[in-house]
Design a protein around this motif. Structure first.
Motif, PDB file in Angstrom:
ATOM      1  N   HIS A 118      -9.382   9.545  72.249  1.00 35.89           N
ATOM      2  CA  HIS A 118      -9.527   8.735  71.039  1.00 35.89           C
ATOM      3  C   HIS A 118     -10.835   7.950  71.085  1.00 35.89           C
ATOM      4  O   HIS A 118     -11.365   7.674  72.172  1.00 35.89           O
ATOM      5  CB  HIS A 118      -8.328   7.781  70.887  1.00 35.89           C
ATOM      6  CG  HIS A 118      -8.374   7.022  69.597  1.00 35.89           C
ATOM      7  ND1 HIS A 118      -8.852   5.730  69.519  1.00 35.89           N
ATOM      8  CD2 HIS A 118      -8.056   7.385  68.330  1.00 35.89           C
ATOM      9  CE1 HIS A 118      -8.797   5.333  68.244  1.00 35.89           C
ATOM     10  NE2 HIS A 118      -8.321   6.317  67.507  1.00 35.89           N
ATOM     11  N   ASP A 166     -10.703  10.316  65.627  1.00 40.10           N
ATOM     12  CA  ASP A 166      -9.674   9.368  65.206  1.00 40.10           C
ATOM     13  C   ASP A 166      -8.308  10.044  65.334  1.00 40.10           C
ATOM     14  O   ASP A 166      -8.216  11.217  65.747  1.00 40.10           O
ATOM     15  CB  ASP A 166      -9.965   8.835  63.793  1.00 40.10           C
ATOM     16  CG  ASP A 166      -9.884   9.899  62.704  1.00 40.10           C
ATOM     17  OD1 ASP A 166      -9.690  11.091  63.039  1.00 40.10           O
ATOM     18  OD2 ASP A 166     -10.006   9.554  61.522  1.00 40.10           O
ATOM     19  N   LEU A 174      -6.343  11.233  63.153  1.00 39.36           N
ATOM     20  CA  LEU A 174      -6.188  12.432  62.317  1.00 39.36           C
ATOM     21  C   LEU A 174      -6.896  13.622  62.960  1.00 39.36           C
ATOM     22  O   LEU A 174      -6.323  14.714  63.071  1.00 39.36           O
ATOM     23  CB  LEU A 174      -6.754  12.155  60.912  1.00 39.36           C
ATOM     24  CG  LEU A 174      -6.624  13.299  59.914  1.00 39.36           C
ATOM     25  CD1 LEU A 174      -5.160  13.705  59.730  1.00 39.36           C
ATOM     26  CD2 LEU A 174      -7.227  12.919  58.554  1.00 39.36           C
ATOM     27  N   MET A 211       0.002   9.307  70.494  1.00 38.44           N
ATOM     28  CA  MET A 211      -0.973  10.393  70.313  1.00 38.44           C
ATOM     29  C   MET A 211      -0.591  11.594  71.182  1.00 38.44           C
ATOM     30  O   MET A 211      -0.707  12.744  70.757  1.00 38.44           O
ATOM     31  CB  MET A 211      -2.377   9.908  70.684  1.00 38.44           C
ATOM     32  CG  MET A 211      -2.884   8.843  69.736  1.00 38.44           C
ATOM     33  SD  MET A 211      -4.471   8.179  70.244  1.00 38.44           S
ATOM     34  CE  MET A 211      -4.786   7.100  68.856  1.00 38.44           C
ATOM     35  N   HIS A 246      -6.285  -5.555  65.746  1.00 37.00           N
ATOM     36  CA  HIS A 246      -6.936  -5.809  64.454  1.00 37.00           C
ATOM     37  C   HIS A 246      -6.419  -7.058  63.756  1.00 37.00           C
ATOM     38  O   HIS A 246      -7.117  -7.644  62.940  1.00 37.00           O
ATOM     39  CB  HIS A 246      -6.781  -4.575  63.557  1.00 37.00           C
ATOM     40  CG  HIS A 246      -7.547  -3.392  64.073  1.00 37.00           C
ATOM     41  ND1 HIS A 246      -6.957  -2.394  64.819  1.00 37.00           N
ATOM     42  CD2 HIS A 246      -8.865  -3.083  63.995  1.00 37.00           C
ATOM     43  CE1 HIS A 246      -7.873  -1.507  65.168  1.00 37.00           C
ATOM     44  NE2 HIS A 246      -9.040  -1.898  64.676  1.00 37.00           N
ATOM     45  N   HIS A 256     -11.742  -1.937  60.189  1.00 34.57           N
ATOM     46  CA  HIS A 256     -10.667  -0.938  60.211  1.00 34.57           C
ATOM     47  C   HIS A 256      -9.554  -1.393  59.264  1.00 34.57           C
ATOM     48  O   HIS A 256      -9.276  -2.600  59.163  1.00 34.57           O
ATOM     49  CB  HIS A 256     -10.124  -0.809  61.649  1.00 34.57           C
ATOM     50  CG  HIS A 256      -9.261   0.392  61.808  1.00 34.57           C
ATOM     51  ND1 HIS A 256      -7.916   0.379  61.496  1.00 34.57           N
ATOM     52  CD2 HIS A 256      -9.541   1.657  62.203  1.00 34.57           C
ATOM     53  CE1 HIS A 256      -7.425   1.589  61.712  1.00 34.57           C
ATOM     54  NE2 HIS A 256      -8.390   2.384  62.142  1.00 34.57           N
ATOM     55  N   SER A 283     -11.124   4.551  58.672  1.00 31.57           N
ATOM     56  CA  SER A 283     -10.621   4.900  60.009  1.00 31.57           C
ATOM     57  C   SER A 283     -11.778   4.843  61.010  1.00 31.57           C
ATOM     58  O   SER A 283     -12.951   4.737  60.616  1.00 31.57           O
ATOM     59  CB  SER A 283     -10.039   6.311  59.995  1.00 31.57           C
ATOM     60  OG  SER A 283     -11.095   7.249  59.990  1.00 31.57           O
ATOM     61  N   THR A 284     -11.466   4.991  62.275  1.00 32.96           N
ATOM     62  CA  THR A 284     -12.541   4.942  63.275  1.00 32.96           C
ATOM     63  C   THR A 284     -13.553   6.070  63.024  1.00 32.96           C
ATOM     64  O   THR A 284     -14.758   5.859  63.155  1.00 32.96           O
ATOM     65  CB  THR A 284     -11.979   5.023  64.706  1.00 32.96           C
ATOM     66  OG1 THR A 284     -11.154   6.178  64.827  1.00 32.96           O
ATOM     67  CG2 THR A 284     -11.172   3.774  65.046  1.00 32.96           C
ATOM     68  N   MET A 289      -4.949   1.153  75.215  1.00 34.93           N
ATOM     69  CA  MET A 289      -5.996   2.168  75.352  1.00 34.93           C
ATOM     70  C   MET A 289      -6.690   2.031  76.718  1.00 34.93           C
ATOM     71  O   MET A 289      -7.084   3.014  77.331  1.00 34.93           O
ATOM     72  CB  MET A 289      -7.040   2.002  74.233  1.00 34.93           C
ATOM     73  CG  MET A 289      -6.537   2.404  72.870  1.00 34.93           C
ATOM     74  SD  MET A 289      -6.581   4.195  72.703  1.00 34.93           S
ATOM     75  CE  MET A 289      -5.934   4.375  71.037  1.00 34.93           C
TER      76      MET A 289
HETATM   77  P1  13P Z   1      -7.771   5.712  63.793  1.00 32.81           P
HETATM   78  O1  13P Z   1      -8.619   6.195  64.918  1.00 32.81           O
HETATM   79  O2  13P Z   1      -6.955   6.814  63.206  1.00 32.81           O
HETATM   80  O3  13P Z   1      -8.575   4.990  62.766  1.00 32.81           O
HETATM   81  O4  13P Z   1      -6.706   4.694  64.389  1.00 32.81           O
HETATM   82  C1  13P Z   1      -7.048   3.524  64.996  1.00 32.81           C
HETATM   83  C2  13P Z   1      -6.055   3.067  65.963  1.00 32.81           C
HETATM   84  O5  13P Z   1      -5.824   1.904  66.111  1.00 32.81           O
HETATM   85  C3  13P Z   1      -5.402   4.053  66.792  1.00 32.81           C
HETATM   86  O6  13P Z   1      -4.552   3.452  67.663  1.00 32.81           O
END
Ligand code: 13P
Ligand code: SF4
Length: 328
Positions: free
Chosen positions: A52, A69, A71, A93, A203, A226, A242-243, A289
């Motif tokens: 990720h 990201d 998706l 994930m 966030h 985000h 999204s990221t 993460m």
């Molecule tokens: P995305 O990468 O899909 O934007 O998600 C962010 C996130 O916080 C994943 O844990």
């Protein structure tokens, strides 16, 4: 401390060249052995590493085969041609990768790599929402357990949530579990959205005052937020996505100075690709993460710890929600 192998340093030198702006040389020296060993293990085991955007640069740029990201990771997981998938990210994930690859070995290097959103809701909660709002489709963020996905009609990610909500052709949807994502999507559509009370612990810490301070202290800065951030933050930012969308924005617009209101590693990873952009870096760390390291990725490939398994009956129903999303 183990001795640093000069062979590993020499073999990984081209990789270091990519990340040298964000990783000091003495630090890479402590990574080189593990990077070298992981590259070797991947070849021997026919394995791929999916990472990720919030993974640290030595993982993201050093050992990952596929990055993106949520998706992109779900989409790419359907195309993987390998025996083993190591998910450098959080547990939901890895579960999604397993749902889409039931025959493959899917490994998560640390089972405790969770997510405050996934923790905020259970399958029983989703059943209660269905009882309370009969007939309203349930759109579930991919940041949930397989058991929660199994009770849902369709999944979404921050990259496609608006499109998914609008594709359903109804006046009212339930969107679980991220309250802020639901509010940020509701601001862009006529569809009525009923939310849950989940929050991303990373966030939710940003606020509108942060945005104002950034503009005051860094004139001309472009602010990207985000959509898991509070709506007041998104409203004052220049762009929200999204990221992957944030990274795409930097690549396309090349702002002179930018701030990414999101997890800390994101700026490091994007900065490697855009040396001409100045990154201002207030950020929040995701402790989940950050549980993934080169050491435990190596250990996962050496020992098969920890293999992701999902009850087949739950997997069958959860897969439907994910596949409906991917079909759109
Ligand atoms: P995305 O990468 O899909 O934007 O998600 C962010 C996130 O916080 C994943 O844990
Ligand atoms: Fe969950 Fe937020 Fe961490 Fe992503 S950044 S894994 S949404 S807690």
């Amino acid at each position: 401390m183990a001795a640093i192998s000069s062979g590993a340093l020499a073999r990984t030198a081209p990789l270091y060249d990519r990340v040298k702006r964000v990783i000091p040389e003495f630090e890479w020296a402590t990574f080189a052995d593990d990077v070298d060993a992981i590259l070797d293990l991947k070849r021997k085991r026919n394995a791929v590493v999916l990472a990720h955007n919030y993974q640290t640069p030595e993982i993201f740029h050093g050992v990952a085969d596929i990055v993106g990201d949520s998706l992109a990771l779900a989409r790419e997981a359907t195309k993987v041609d390998a025996d083993v998938i190591v998910l450098a990210g959080v547990h939901f994930m890895a579960e999604t990768a397993k749902l889409l690859n039931p025959e493959k070995t899917v490994l998560i290097p640390d089972l405790k790599a969770g997510c405050s959103l996934a923790e905020s809701i259970t399958a029983a909660d989703v059943r209660l929402m269905r009882e309370r709002y009969p007939g309203a489709p349930i759109v579930t963020y991919v940041n949930t357990s397989a058991a929660v996905k199994a009770e849902s009609d369709i999944c979404c990610t921050s990259g496609n949530a608006l499109a998914i909500v609008q594709s359903l052709g109804v006046e009212h949807v339930i969107m679980l579990p991220d309250e802020y994502l639901a509010q940020n999507i509701a601001a862009q559509t006529k569809v009525k959205i009923t939310a849950w009370k989940g929050r991303c612990e990373v966030h939710e810490l940003f606020n509108a005052e942060d945005v104002r301070q950034l503009r005051e202290n860094h004139p001309g800065v472009t602010i990207l937020a985000h959509p898991e951030c509070p709506p007041e933050v998104v409203a004052e930012a220049d762009f929200s996505g999204s990221t992957a969308a944030m990274s795409g924005f930097v690549g396309k617009e090349h702002p002179a100075r930018v701030v990414l209101l999101t997890e800390c590693s994101m700026s490091d990873n994007v900065a490697v690709l855009h040396p001409d952009v100045e990154f201002i870096r207030p950020c929040n760390l995701c402790p989940h993460m950050k549980r993934i390291t080169l050491k435990n990725i190596r250990h996962a490939l050496e020992t098969n710890e920890h293999e992701v398994t999902i009850d087949p009956e739950i997997a069958e129903r959860a897969r439907r929600s994910v596949e409906r999303m991917l079909a759109l």
